[in-house]
Scaffold this active site. Sequence first.
Site, mmCIF file in Angstrom:
data_model
loop_
_atom_site.group_PDB
_atom_site.id
_atom_site.type_symbol
_atom_site.label_atom_id
_atom_site.label_comp_id
_atom_site.label_asym_id
_atom_site.label_seq_id
_atom_site.Cartn_x
_atom_site.Cartn_y
_atom_site.Cartn_z
ATOM 1 N N TYR A 172 -3.278 -3.200 -10.425
ATOM 2 C CA TYR A 172 -3.091 -2.682 -9.061
ATOM 3 C C TYR A 172 -2.233 -3.653 -8.236
ATOM 4 O O TYR A 172 -1.352 -3.238 -7.477
ATOM 5 C CB TYR A 172 -4.465 -2.470 -8.412
ATOM 6 C CG TYR A 172 -4.427 -2.391 -6.909
ATOM 7 C CD1 TYR A 172 -3.998 -1.237 -6.266
ATOM 8 C CD2 TYR A 172 -4.803 -3.485 -6.124
ATOM 9 C CE1 TYR A 172 -3.942 -1.185 -4.885
ATOM 10 C CE2 TYR A 172 -4.750 -3.437 -4.743
ATOM 11 C CZ TYR A 172 -4.317 -2.289 -4.128
ATOM 12 O OH TYR A 172 -4.252 -2.236 -2.762
ATOM 13 N N LYS A 221 0.421 3.438 -2.908
ATOM 14 C CA LYS A 221 -0.809 4.213 -3.158
ATOM 15 C C LYS A 221 -0.594 5.727 -3.271
ATOM 16 O O LYS A 221 -1.085 6.337 -4.217
ATOM 17 C CB LYS A 221 -1.859 3.887 -2.091
ATOM 18 C CG LYS A 221 -2.380 2.443 -2.183
ATOM 19 C CD LYS A 221 -3.255 2.099 -0.972
ATOM 20 C CE LYS A 221 -3.791 0.672 -1.039
ATOM 21 N NZ LYS A 221 -4.550 0.341 0.199
ATOM 22 N N VAL A 270 1.306 -3.682 3.932
ATOM 23 C CA VAL A 270 1.173 -4.946 4.674
ATOM 24 C C VAL A 270 2.421 -5.827 4.638
ATOM 25 O O VAL A 270 2.488 -6.814 5.353
ATOM 26 C CB VAL A 270 -0.031 -5.810 4.228
ATOM 27 C CG1 VAL A 270 -1.332 -5.243 4.739
ATOM 28 C CG2 VAL A 270 -0.044 -6.030 2.750
ATOM 29 N N SER A 325 0.797 -1.232 0.000
ATOM 30 C CA SER A 325 0.000 0.000 0.000
ATOM 31 C C SER A 325 0.828 1.280 0.000
ATOM 32 O O SER A 325 0.269 2.361 -0.185
ATOM 33 C CB SER A 325 -0.938 0.019 1.203
ATOM 34 O OG SER A 325 -1.996 -0.868 0.977
ATOM 35 N N TYR A 332 -5.015 4.566 7.783
ATOM 36 C CA TYR A 332 -6.334 3.919 7.859
ATOM 37 C C TYR A 332 -7.082 4.325 9.132
ATOM 38 O O TYR A 332 -7.104 5.483 9.495
ATOM 39 C CB TYR A 332 -6.201 2.391 7.777
ATOM 40 C CG TYR A 332 -5.367 1.942 6.615
ATOM 41 C CD1 TYR A 332 -5.760 2.266 5.311
ATOM 42 C CD2 TYR A 332 -4.200 1.214 6.795
ATOM 43 C CE1 TYR A 332 -5.002 1.858 4.240
ATOM 44 C CE2 TYR A 332 -3.442 0.801 5.719
ATOM 45 C CZ TYR A 332 -3.839 1.131 4.450
ATOM 46 O OH TYR A 332 -3.087 0.736 3.401
#
Length: 425
Positions: free
Chosen positions: A191, A67, A261, A64, A243
Amino acid sequence: MRSVIPDYLSEAVGRVESDASGQLADYIPELAAADPERLGAVFATVDGEVYGAGDVDTEFTIQSISKPFAYALALADRGFDPVLAKVGVEPSGEAFNHISLESDTGRPFNPMINAGAITTHSLAGAEGLTPTERVERVVRGLSAFAGRELRLDEAVCVSEMEHANRNLAIAYMLRGYGILAEDPRAVVEGYTRQCSVLVTARDLAMMAATLANRGVNPLSGERVVGERVVRQVLSVMSTCGMYDAAGDWATQVGIPAKSGVAGGLIGALPGQIGIATFSPRLDAHGNSVRGVSLFERFSSDMGLHVMDVPPAARAIVRSNHVVGDGPNAVRVFELQGGIGFAGAERVVRETVNTAPEEVRVVLDLSRVYAIDDVARRMVLEVVRRLTLDGHEMYLVDPESILPDPDPGDGGRVTVVRDVEHAVMA
Ligand code: GLN
């Protein structure tokens, strides 16, 4: 003498080393095979100095942490409006893979949760790229942020695709709402490839430093994205990067950040440094346990919280005095430091309150090291108004901190090397 920074980093890493709490991400089987003991931390300054301790050159997948960078590429490639039409900027307060969209628009809440990131991936590169070309664009873009050519971990990619039902469900839902314009499976594949890019903590620190350095990679010198894009990305990182732990993070660490992660964690401190940590065991939010501890330490040990209030602008006017006497008297306002809006306001106030009687007025900028755009305009307006009041205006500016000073309409100013030159004029 040895630099103090690597010693500090080694000590910080040593302090968290024994913490074995948290779990490896196991929803991607290949990630469950990672060595949980790996631990590293890197600082990269905006002028390209890199300091590290522990496993700084071990490769792992970016996940992530890709992103915010893919979001930057989408904004740079497509422009703000087309991207904002499809992905919001509101913190969702939900887990990274939560299946939810804004009820009125169908947009994902933000580009840091999977729904937003899957959409963002589809917006990277020019319109009409094939899925393969788009992945190439993203990998090339991430590489430019890192300053070296990055490659994919095919095994992690395949492993994640075999268990991508949740991301596929999100993508089909996005297609249903007309947010995704393409085949949902192809977008999820792209992705997932983006998430499988291999990086080291050193790479991540350099990528974060590129954000901290307004979009220019400190080592290669390449401008990867524009300043406006960087501001957008850092804002979204600070509100959504962690998050459902974003609020805790914002108060305790206070550095725009993003976790992945595989155990990576980055923070970008505007104008100062990029920080990266690597430690694969995760907490319940999916953030690296020892990474979070390290960041808490870094922030409090070194005062890196972005909301720490900087010194007041009071000291901007270093002195306000008169040189010479009688008709030859000159009023000197000696300024210092870096001047932004609040500093310029002090200059305005000082000149208004003084209402100088002397005809000649000098603004001495020789101790000013920076002046931003608004402060520049305010200082020039002071010059213009004092000219209209009948003053002869001088700027002492030996280093051209304020190049081409044009006070506009009715204003006049003479640039001199030092105060003596204004007195002799
Ligand atoms: N590729 C992972 C996923 O989409 C990334 C998640 C993460 O790093 N938080 O599930």
